[in-house]
Design a protein around this motif. Structure first.
Motif, short mmCIF file in Angstrom:
data_model
loop_
_atom_site.label_atom_id
_atom_site.label_comp_id
_atom_site.label_asym_id
_atom_site.label_seq_id
_atom_site.Cartn_x
_atom_site.Cartn_y
_atom_site.Cartn_z
N GLU A 1 41.25 23.46 59.80
CA GLU A 1 40.24 24.29 59.18
C GLU A 1 40.65 25.76 59.18
OE1 GLU A 1 39.32 21.69 61.69
OE2 GLU A 1 37.19 21.34 61.31
N ILE B 1 30.70 25.05 48.82
CA ILE B 1 30.12 24.32 47.69
C ILE B 1 29.23 25.27 46.89
CG2 ILE B 1 28.80 22.27 46.99
CD1 ILE B 1 29.72 22.40 50.57
N THR C 1 40.41 13.55 49.03
CA THR C 1 39.72 14.08 47.86
C THR C 1 39.02 12.90 47.19
OG1 THR C 1 41.53 15.65 47.60
CG2 THR C 1 40.01 15.47 45.77
N ARG D 1 30.78 16.65 55.30
CA ARG D 1 30.99 16.71 53.85
C ARG D 1 29.68 16.45 53.12
NH1 ARG D 1 33.06 12.10 51.57
NH2 ARG D 1 34.24 11.68 53.47
N THR E 1 38.57 23.65 47.67
CA THR E 1 37.23 23.30 48.14
C THR E 1 36.46 22.67 46.97
OG1 THR E 1 36.24 25.39 47.46
CG2 THR E 1 37.23 25.33 49.67
N THR E 2 35.30 22.11 47.29
CA THR E 2 34.46 21.55 46.23
C THR E 2 34.06 22.66 45.25
OG1 THR E 2 33.70 19.85 47.76
CG2 THR E 2 32.36 20.22 45.81
N LYS F 1 34.86 24.17 56.93
CA LYS F 1 35.30 22.87 56.37
C LYS F 1 35.31 22.89 54.85
CE LYS F 1 34.02 21.96 60.63
NZ LYS F 1 34.96 21.96 61.74
N ASP F 2 34.23 23.38 54.26
CA ASP F 2 34.15 23.31 52.81
C ASP F 2 33.24 24.42 52.31
OD1 ASP F 2 34.65 22.33 50.26
OD2 ASP F 2 33.29 20.62 50.40
N ASN G 1 38.79 17.81 52.41
CA ASN G 1 39.97 18.28 53.13
C ASN G 1 39.95 19.78 53.31
OD1 ASN G 1 41.76 19.83 51.16
ND2 ASN G 1 41.16 18.05 49.98
N CYS G 2 40.62 20.21 54.35
CA CYS G 2 40.90 21.64 54.50
C CYS G 2 42.39 21.82 54.71
CB CYS G 2 40.15 22.27 55.65
SG CYS G 2 38.71 21.44 56.23
N SER H 1 35.76 17.69 47.53
CA SER H 1 36.81 17.89 48.53
C SER H 1 36.42 17.28 49.87
CB SER H 1 37.05 19.39 48.73
OG SER H 1 37.87 19.59 49.84
N LYS I 1 43.70 24.91 50.18
CA LYS I 1 42.71 23.86 50.02
C LYS I 1 41.92 24.09 48.75
CE LYS I 1 38.54 22.05 51.80
NZ LYS I 1 37.29 22.24 52.46
#
Lengths: 348, 428
Positions: B113, B66, B212, B154, B250-251, B63-64, B241-242, B239, B248
């Motif tokens: 994803e 970080i 976002t 998230r 990402t954060t 998903k993300d 979103n994917c 972020s 994407k």
């Protein structure tokens, strides 16, 4: 093992004469002749010109199908690993023949091929997607510089080495985009390009803007009350379970689904498999994307005559324009044949 | 505004009794790390795992990502509006665990994803095959509403990253970078002759897994605004979103935004970096018109000579990209855009959904449809069968031996349009 190359040239380079002999039919000879002799030397020990196929430019141009078939037969007889044609520089008929025989060697014999032409030669526009074309100057004075480039690229092709970008390798691109790792990141390249642009310096975009085809809309429906209307969507609405395995993105096909007797799409009979939007609401009620329910009501009210029995759907995200164009043409043809008067297209 | 990024390098990650960074090894206390995210009632449990560069490990569906960061001076915690106070960021000092990442994973939320391979042919295409990763696999409660699930995932990623950084606040600092820039009038006075440059950071703002956040504001409900570049580097953007995983942001990408860093690097030398305009990609035409007009007007009012425009996603956002470029160029502001292409498996299809002649400065981030064959990995973290429903995958993508034949777009960050990587398309 030495790779076997067949070289294609015209009557002039074979020493048969000029325009007066341009009607000679295809023939072949063992080994290299004309520019092929230097080509053979440049190919070194790894590859050798085992045979030369010759055809008059006018004959090829005026009897293309026969000339192509006969040349292919002569090429095949040498059992080569590759076909090289030309260079044809800016000679129109010769350039087209070079391109055509290279393309046919690929299509019909599965052989890699290469030629060399001036960028404005009509053979370039016609065949650059089908073969490697080394760019040359417009006349035979460029022979000395063209042949080493041809030999170098031919060896790379024949060894099946990874091929770099067209601009770096020195051939005219085949209309395909491929990813490469540059020396600098995209962000660095972008800032550099912006500064060049601001300073008024020449800069090279990494993708020339495509020109979109303009589609002329069909004339309006004359009498809606007599019309059969179809619904069609790129919103990824498919029968539950996605029976055709349409991809969630980058679809390479579409589905044709029987909606006769269906008055309402529900989570029990249909679903969204689209990978490009928030599907939560379309999963609860697929009609929000493919409006079967509303169309049935309007059909019942007599606003139009009939809702066509089949709906066509696909996923329109990451889908190549070439695929989308094919879907549209096929669906359009079928709808027209089925006597459909109009179609409502829904997108997401 | 002055921001110090104090970087502590992470060169390995291990389980340990105490979460700490010692001799560049990030030790993680598993139970304590779990506890940092298990206060969320939407999770039954979470699994934590480690993934290191070069290992035969696949993480899917992701998903993300970080980067663990936390304020050391001039603020507290991280990610304003989420877990830090709703105050401006970008001043003081921030700890960065450079080389580490938190990766969030769990059963599919939507079908957008992607995956990460820590080695093999897919590895060069994503930045997180090169980071030491703490991977969280969430186990959501049954029948969890999808938007709530996305939000929990998230939040969990942000919490876990803050937890790691917080436990390492005493770590030895290996490198310090200073980002300092005054107000626009101050910088204009210092550099009167340098071209004034701004940056539109186009962001997906289209619903579930397509959102976002700017200072925790859901960006689909904002009008474009302008921020100091330090704010971006200090966690203002998150972020949600994917999209399709390949493009994407990402954060992790936002706090390491390569366009911000590149413009900063040249600030005062070749350019005068005015600031960043985080902007949106609306789903409706009026929204696209509104935001692109406001972007161009903001740039004009600041006196911009040029603008870098990054896209997020492809398809309908291509229209936002064109509108941004055209409106700026029409006002005399030069533009360069960064975008990927959807040119089909063989690269021979037209790659953009929209085009305009003004978009003549185009940097390519690659072809999302390009195919890649990836071998089986010894270990899969997550759910490998989900490739069937990942954008860029298909039912037949996963073979019996665990190898996959997929499009680049299923790899997180592979065609990132911030220009994070060196990938780009060329004609062949």
């Amino acid at each position: 093992m030495t790779f076997k190359v067949v070289h294609y040239i015209n009557q002039f380079y074979a020493g048969m004469g000029g325009e007066d002999t341009a009607h000679v039919k295809p023939s072949s000879q063992e080994g290299a002749i004309g520019p092929g002799m230097q080509l053979d030397q440049l190919l070194g020990e790894e590859a050798s010109v085992v045979g030369t196929v010759i055809c008059g430019d006018s004959y090829y141009g005026e009897h293309m199908d026969e000339a192509r078939a006969e040349c292919l037969r002569l090429i095949e007889a040498f059992e080569p690993d590759m076909v090289i044609a030309g260079p044809g520089f800016n000679a129109g008929r010769y350039g087209v023949a070079c391109g055509d025989i290279c393309a046919a060697a690929g299509d019909e014999l599965g052989l890699p091929s290469l030629t060399a032409l001036y960028h404005e030669n009509p053979g370039v526009e016609m065949y650059h997607k089908k073969t490697f074309i080394v760019e040359t100057v417009d006349s035979a004075r460029g022979m000395r510089s063209a042949l080493p480039k041809m030999a170098e690229l031919a060896l790379k092709i024949i060894r099946k080495e990874p091929m770099g970008p067209a601009a770096e390798e020195g051939y005219i691109h085949r209309g395909m985009r491929r990813g490469f790792f540059h020396e600098r990141t995209g962000a660095e390249r972008a800032v550099d390009m912006l500064l060049q642009k601001i300073k008024g310096e020449p800069f090279q975009t990494e993708l020339e803007m495509p020109v979109f085809k303009k589609i002329t809309p069909a004339p309006p429906v004359v009498d809606l009350k007599k019309a059969t209307i179809a619904i069609c969507s790129s919103g990824g609405i498919v029968p539950k379970g996605n029976p055709d395995h349409i991809r969630v993105s980058s679809a390479e096909k579409y589905g044709k689904y029987d909606i006769s007797g269906i008055n309402d799409l529900t989570p029990d009979n249909f679903e969204s498999i689209h990978g490009g939007y928030d599907r939560v609401y379309a999963l609860e009620d697929p009609d929000v994307v493919l409006p079967v329910d509303v169309m049935r009501e309007l059909e019942k009210e007599g606003v139009f005559k009939k809702l066509y029995d089949f709906a066509y759907t696909t996923t329109g995200t990451g889908t190549a324009v070439a695929n989308a164009e094919r879907f549209g043409q096929e669906i359009g043809r079928e709808l027209k044949e089925a006597g459909v008067d109009a179609v409502i297209l829904t997108a997401t | 505004m002055r921001l110090e990024l104090r970087k502590a390098f992470v060169k390995d990650i291990q389980w340990g009794d105490t979460t700490k960074l010692e001799n560049n090894v990030l030790y993680v206390n598993m139970e304590e790390a779990k506890a940092s995210v298990l206060d969320d009632e939407n999770f039954v449990d979470v699994d934590l795992d480690l993934a290191r560069p070069g290992e035969s490990v696949r993480i899917i569906p992701v998903k993300d990502a970080i980067e663990p960061r936390i304020k050391l001076e001039g603020g507290e915690s991280f990610f304003p509006g989420f877990f830090a106070p709703m105050e401006p960021v970008g001043e003081g000092a921030t700890l960065v665990l450079k080389g580490a990442a938190v990766i969030t994973c769990g059963p599919l939320v939507g079908i957008q994803e992607g995956f990460i391979d820590m080695s093999g042919p897919a590895a060069p295409y994503n930045p997180f095959s090169g980071t030491y990763n703490l991977v969280m696999v969430a186990k959501p409660v049954d029948n969890l509403e999808k938007h709530a699930y996305e939000r929990s995932l998230r939040d969990a990623g942000l919490k876990l990253s803050i937890y790691l950084a917080e436990k390492c606040m005493d770590a030895k600092i290996d490198d310090v970078e200073v980002y300092e820039k005054g107000t626009i009038p101050e910088e204009n006075e210092k550099y009167p002759d340098l071209p004034k440059i701004t940056y539109f950071c186009m962001s997906i703002t289209q619903g579930l897994l397509h959102d976002t956040f700017l200072y925790a504001a859901d960006m689909k409900n904002i009008v474009p605004t302008m921020v100091h570049p330090n704010e971006i580097l200090d966690g203002a953007m998150v972020s949600g979103n994917c999209v399709s995983a390949c493009d994407k942001n990402t954060t992790y990408h936002h706090v390491n935004d390569p366009i911000v860093l590149e413009l900063y690097k040249r600030h005062g030398k070749e350019i005068n970096f005015l600031g960043v305009i985080p902007t949106l990609e609306s789903t409706v035409l009026a929204g696209k018109q509104r935001s692109t007009w406001m972007n161009a007007m903001l740039a004009k009012m600041m006196g911009a000579d040029g603008v870098v425009i990054s896209e997020e996603g492809y398809g309908n956002p291509d229209t936002d990209l064109c509108m941004n470029a055209k409106k700026c160029e029409d006002m005399g502001i030069k533009t360069v855009v960064i975008s990927d292409e959807a040119a089909g498996e063989d690269g021979s299809s037209q790659g953009l959904a929209d085009a305009t002649p003004e978009m003549n400065g185009f940097v390519s981030a690659g072809n999302v449809n390009e195919m890649i064959e990836v071998p089986p990995m010894d270990k899969v973290i997550g759910y490998e069968e989900s490739i069937a429903y990942v954008s860029g995958g298909a039912v037949e993508s996963l073979r019996e031996d665990g190898s996959m034949y997929v499009e680049l777009q299923s790899i997180i960050g592979s065609t990132n349009e911030l220009g994070f990587s060196k990938l780009g398309c060329e004609w062949v």
